[in-house]
Design a protein around this motif. Sequence first.
Motif, PDB file in Angstrom:
ATOM      1  N   LEU A 185       8.993  34.046  14.059  1.00 20.84           N
ATOM      2  CA  LEU A 185       7.979  33.912  13.012  1.00 20.84           C
ATOM      3  C   LEU A 185       7.608  35.277  12.451  1.00 20.84           C
ATOM      4  CD1 LEU A 185       5.575  31.241  14.578  1.00 20.84           C
ATOM      5  CD2 LEU A 185       7.338  30.892  12.838  1.00 20.84           C
ATOM      6  N   THR A 186       7.510  36.258  13.332  1.00 20.27           N
ATOM      7  CA  THR A 186       7.225  37.624  12.890  1.00 20.27           C
ATOM      8  C   THR A 186       8.302  38.117  11.941  1.00 20.27           C
ATOM      9  OG1 THR A 186       6.183  38.062  15.034  1.00 20.27           O
ATOM     10  CG2 THR A 186       6.759  39.968  13.688  1.00 20.27           C
ATOM     11  N   THR A 188       8.204  32.752  18.579  1.00 13.79           N
ATOM     12  CA  THR A 188       7.090  33.461  17.938  1.00 13.79           C
ATOM     13  C   THR A 188       7.542  34.785  17.342  1.00 13.79           C
ATOM     14  OG1 THR A 188       6.474  34.459  20.077  1.00 13.79           O
ATOM     15  CG2 THR A 188       5.375  32.401  19.456  1.00 13.79           C
ATOM     16  N   PHE A 189       8.483  35.440  18.016  1.00 12.96           N
ATOM     17  CA  PHE A 189       9.035  36.673  17.450  1.00 12.96           C
ATOM     18  C   PHE A 189       9.800  36.365  16.169  1.00 12.96           C
ATOM     19  CE2 PHE A 189      12.448  39.909  17.225  1.00 12.96           C
ATOM     20  CZ  PHE A 189      11.652  41.026  17.061  1.00 12.96           C
ATOM     21  N   MET A 217       2.240  34.726   9.062  1.00 15.25           N
ATOM     22  CA  MET A 217       3.376  34.575   9.978  1.00 15.25           C
ATOM     23  C   MET A 217       3.681  35.876  10.702  1.00 15.25           C
ATOM     24  SD  MET A 217       6.367  32.027   8.683  1.00 15.25           S
ATOM     25  CE  MET A 217       6.679  32.780   7.097  1.00 15.25           C
ATOM     26  N   GLY A 253       2.641  35.751  14.483  1.00 14.88           N
ATOM     27  CA  GLY A 253       3.808  35.772  15.353  1.00 14.88           C
ATOM     28  C   GLY A 253       3.831  36.979  16.264  1.00 14.88           C
ATOM     29  N   GLY A 257       9.044  23.730  17.946  1.00 14.57           N
ATOM     30  CA  GLY A 257       8.315  24.751  18.688  1.00 14.57           C
ATOM     31  C   GLY A 257       7.625  24.181  19.906  1.00 14.57           C
ATOM     32  N   CYS A 308      10.422  36.321  10.152  1.00 15.97           N
ATOM     33  CA  CYS A 308      10.411  35.557   8.892  1.00 15.97           C
ATOM     34  C   CYS A 308       9.297  36.042   7.975  1.00 15.97           C
ATOM     35  CB  CYS A 308      10.247  34.071   9.180  1.00 15.97           C
ATOM     36  SG  CYS A 308      11.662  33.310  10.008  1.00 15.97           S
ATOM     37  N   THR A 334       3.602  36.828  20.303  1.00 16.23           N
ATOM     38  CA  THR A 334       4.691  37.411  21.090  1.00 16.23           C
ATOM     39  C   THR A 334       4.161  38.433  22.084  1.00 16.23           C
ATOM     40  OG1 THR A 334       6.202  37.109  19.218  1.00 16.23           O
ATOM     41  CG2 THR A 334       6.891  38.612  20.963  1.00 16.23           C
TER      42      THR A 334
END
Length: 434
Positions: free
Chosen positions: A310-311, A307-308, A266, A270, A211, A313, A274
């Motif tokens: 992570l959202t 980061t998106f 997350m 995230g 990252g 996930c 984002t």
Amino acid sequence: MADLRIPPEEQTARAGAPGAWTLTGRPCAGRRPWTAGLHAAVLRIDAMTPVGRDRAVDVLRSLATLGVVLGHWLVSAVVLQAGGHLAADSPLSHMPGLAPLSWVLQPLAVFFFVGGRVGSHSYGSARASGMGYGTWLAQRLRRLLRPTLALALTWALALVGLATAGMAPETMHTLTRLSFSPLWFLAVYAALTALTPLVQKWGIRIAVTAGMVVAATDGAGFIFGDTGWVESLRDINIIAGWLVPYCLGTAWVSGAFTRRRSAIAMLVGGAAATAALMLWGGYPVSMVGVPGESMSNLNPPTLAAVTFGLTQCGGALLLRRPLRRLVGQPVADKSHSAYRTSPRATPRQFLWATVALLNLSTITVFLWHQTAMLVTTVVPLALGQRYFALHASPDSPLWVVVRLAWTPAFAAVLVLLWAAFRDWDRETHKGGRR
């Protein structure tokens, strides 16, 4: 995905289980209606699924696959130009307000997240059985290369034929680019698979480092502009960007994210990151590439894509429990599901059978879905027919509505391609694990 087979040690026990319904034979004399055969097949798939298999993982992979397919069918337009050739276009170029749809139709992070979990589990099982890294990796790569070879050979022959028939070079370029576009994903997936032992050991640390690499290369792009060396440097993100969800998937196998608050963190963190990057960081709103835009969140992946991811996930982890209920995740005792006295499958078993069959042919579906769209587009032109939302410019909301109406036709052609090429994918599952 592994073969859904009853382990040898269980076959004898199941064959003599009280009330067991023999799925491979005929339950009664005379001709069975086709519905009875369908129910029998569904029940057989359910019975062949190992009890400990987390069905939510397979559902997540299926949803990711369907999201990619539908997303490509909706944003990859092929337009007949005035010169008589075909050119690629996208409704996002004409209607930027549709960009938020890409947040739903770009689920690649979920694909790599599940891929990391599956790859780590597979490698762990291989090591436990005494299999070496080289043998394991060769088996995993063959599962990707065989279906890819089928696509490459088929399109090579098709393009030679089309060139001989005098097809315009511009059309040839469009067909080649779109038909082979899924290959980048498999190349990245193969590279990450090769890194599985390293990722398995230092998953979270590698995810954080990857990252930071993406953030650094994005920063170089903002500071120095689109110079040649910066663009070359940012190509690192093709691996680094997708390495983040892959690492998180390996951490998932190791017991991370057992608490609900980890998934919520997350998801919320995230999403907030984002939104901030889009509002104040200069990142595009669309999570897929848009022709004509100076920057793409997907090629290569940007920090906003990470980061998106992570959202996505976090959302995937939160969906595990309801997805298990949706497809009838069995408990340890399968006497109430596999050994049903009634020869009729439940809706949940039908849904699970659909998910299982899709997972068995994930690579085939992924590789051939663009070809299905292109065949549906080109054949009418060869017959002298032109249709709206198939050959027209995607510049109106009506185009999107009609395009959705075309998706069953794309799906029908995809089913035919699946039937023709499924053995290239399915053979790789013999005796193997997912």
